[in-house]
Write a protein that holds these residues in place. Structure first.
Motif, PDB file in Angstrom:
ATOM      1  N   GLY A   1      17.481  -8.407  31.920  1.00  0.00           N
ATOM      2  CA  GLY A   1      16.415  -7.411  32.018  1.00  0.00           C
ATOM      3  C   GLY A   1      16.958  -6.020  32.264  1.00  0.00           C
ATOM      4  N   HIS A   2      18.108  -5.709  31.652  1.00  0.00           N
ATOM      5  CA  HIS A   2      18.785  -4.417  31.743  1.00  0.00           C
ATOM      6  C   HIS A   2      19.419  -4.175  33.118  1.00  0.00           C
ATOM      7  N   TYR A   3      19.547  -5.227  33.923  1.00  0.00           N
ATOM      8  CA  TYR A   3      20.285  -5.081  35.186  1.00  0.00           C
ATOM      9  C   TYR A   3      21.742  -4.752  34.881  1.00  0.00           C
ATOM     10  N   PHE A   4      22.268  -5.371  33.811  1.00  0.00           N
ATOM     11  CA  PHE A   4      23.597  -5.047  33.309  1.00  0.00           C
ATOM     12  C   PHE A   4      23.415  -4.313  31.977  1.00  0.00           C
ATOM     13  N   PRO A   5      23.447  -2.999  31.965  1.00  0.00           N
ATOM     14  CA  PRO A   5      23.157  -2.250  30.738  1.00  0.00           C
ATOM     15  C   PRO A   5      24.287  -2.337  29.711  1.00  0.00           C
ATOM     16  N   ALA A   6      23.910  -2.330  28.447  1.00  0.00           N
ATOM     17  CA  ALA A   6      24.886  -2.332  27.358  1.00  0.00           C
ATOM     18  C   ALA A   6      25.459  -0.926  27.189  1.00  0.00           C
ATOM     19  N   LEU A   7      26.756  -0.852  26.955  1.00  0.00           N
ATOM     20  CA  LEU A   7      27.454   0.428  26.859  1.00  0.00           C
ATOM     21  C   LEU A   7      27.379   0.988  25.443  1.00  0.00           C
ATOM     22  N   MET A   8      26.957   2.242  25.327  1.00  0.00           N
ATOM     23  CA  MET A   8      27.002   2.958  24.058  1.00  0.00           C
ATOM     24  C   MET A   8      28.446   3.401  23.815  1.00  0.00           C
ATOM     25  N   HIS A   9      28.955   3.144  22.603  1.00  0.00           N
ATOM     26  CA  HIS A   9      30.322   3.544  22.274  1.00  0.00           C
ATOM     27  C   HIS A   9      30.463   3.712  20.768  1.00  0.00           C
ATOM     28  N   ARG A  10      31.609   4.200  20.352  1.00  0.00           N
ATOM     29  CA  ARG A  10      31.847   4.443  18.936  1.00  0.00           C
ATOM     30  C   ARG A  10      33.329   4.693  18.691  1.00  0.00           C
ATOM     31  N   PRO A  11      33.839   4.373  17.491  1.00  0.00           N
ATOM     32  CA  PRO A  11      35.158   4.868  17.112  1.00  0.00           C
ATOM     33  C   PRO A  11      35.059   6.390  16.937  1.00  0.00           C
ATOM     34  N   ASP A  12      35.992   7.124  17.493  1.00  0.00           N
ATOM     35  CA  ASP A  12      35.952   8.587  17.449  1.00  0.00           C
ATOM     36  C   ASP A  12      36.782   9.073  16.256  1.00  0.00           C
ATOM     37  N   GLY A  13      36.088   9.358  15.150  1.00  0.00           N
ATOM     38  CA  GLY A  13      36.775   9.752  13.923  1.00  0.00           C
ATOM     39  C   GLY A  13      37.627  10.990  14.078  1.00  0.00           C
TER      40      GLY A  13
END
Length: 238
Positions: free
Chosen positions: A124-136
């Motif tokens: 229930g979003h207690y452990f939030p998913a991390l936004m990330h990306r390869p940095d071109g």
């Protein structure tokens, strides 16, 4: 090697090397290590060399380049990203919303451990998913070095069902009607984002943190990052 990573992860999280390994029962399907070589940045760097620094054309080319490496969250339970052969992973800070080129801060023996959407949904979003990306841009600047990364993903079994800690009423109120019960999702449908289910959770709609998130849709399209505005980095760079 996959099982060795899983054992190390199990020691860190559970204090027991075999606590997670026994779940795989000798089958490494739910635990996957990928090897990714970003060799395309060599041609991109060659194209950039012909564009004058600080020109409007250069800035537009940089934004187009970044759009080719979309911002995302993993569908995994947990992801482990050892430092690549050169810096190229950007993560979004939960507190400030700014981006951090985190591998600049890592030694060769260190890794980034973060949550994916499966754990975020189940908790229930207690452990939030991390936004990330390869940095071109970060990778282009380091040519002729090309980045080799070896991320490790811990997935739920494809036949399992994820059950959120949020009540069915809470999820239905936020998500609306759906062909999939919002409180329970099969891992297979979850991974494929059937019905765009991973975009309908209340925290995805309500938090600015997830603005710009790209997910695979039913149509298998991958829209990429919007070119509106610029990404703000914690160190002030672009």
């Amino acid at each position: 090697l996959t099982m060795r990573w899983l054992g190390l992860l199990s020691i860190h999280l559970c204090g027991n090397e075999h606590a997670l390994c026994h779940l795989a029962a000798g089958d490494t399907g739910p635990a996957t290590m990928r090897v990714i070589h970003y060799d395309q940045v060599v041609d991109l760097a060659r194209q950039f060399s012909s564009i004058p620094q600080n020109s409007p054309d250069r800035r537009e080319a940089e934004r187009t380049l970044m759009a080719g490496f979309p911002t995302h969250v993993d569908s995994s339970i947990l992801s482990l990203a050892p430092r690549g052969s050169c810096s190229g992973l950007a993560v979004r800070d939960f507190a400030t919303g700014k981006w951090i080129r985190v591998e600049r801060q890592l030694s060769a023996e260190e890794a980034v451990l973060f949550c994916g959407d499966a754990l975020s949904f189940a908790s229930g979003h207690y452990f939030p998913a991390l936004m990330h990306r390869p940095d071109g841009l970060e990778m282009v600047r380091q040519v002729p070095c090309t980045r080799l990364s070896t991320p490790f993903f811990l997935y739920a079994d494809s036949e399992a069902v994820l059950d959120s800690t949020l009540t069915r009423a809470e999820l239905r109120a936020a998500c609306g009607a759906s062909s999939i019960s919002p409180a329970k999702l099969s891992v297979r449908d979850f991974a494929l984002n059937v019905g765009n289910c991973r975009e309908k959770w209340p925290w995805k709609a309500q938090l600015d943190y997830y603005k710009g998130l790209c997910l695979c849709r039913d149509s298998d399209s991958f829209p990429g990052l919007s070119l509106e505005g610029d990404m703000e980095y914690a160190d002030g760079e672009q």
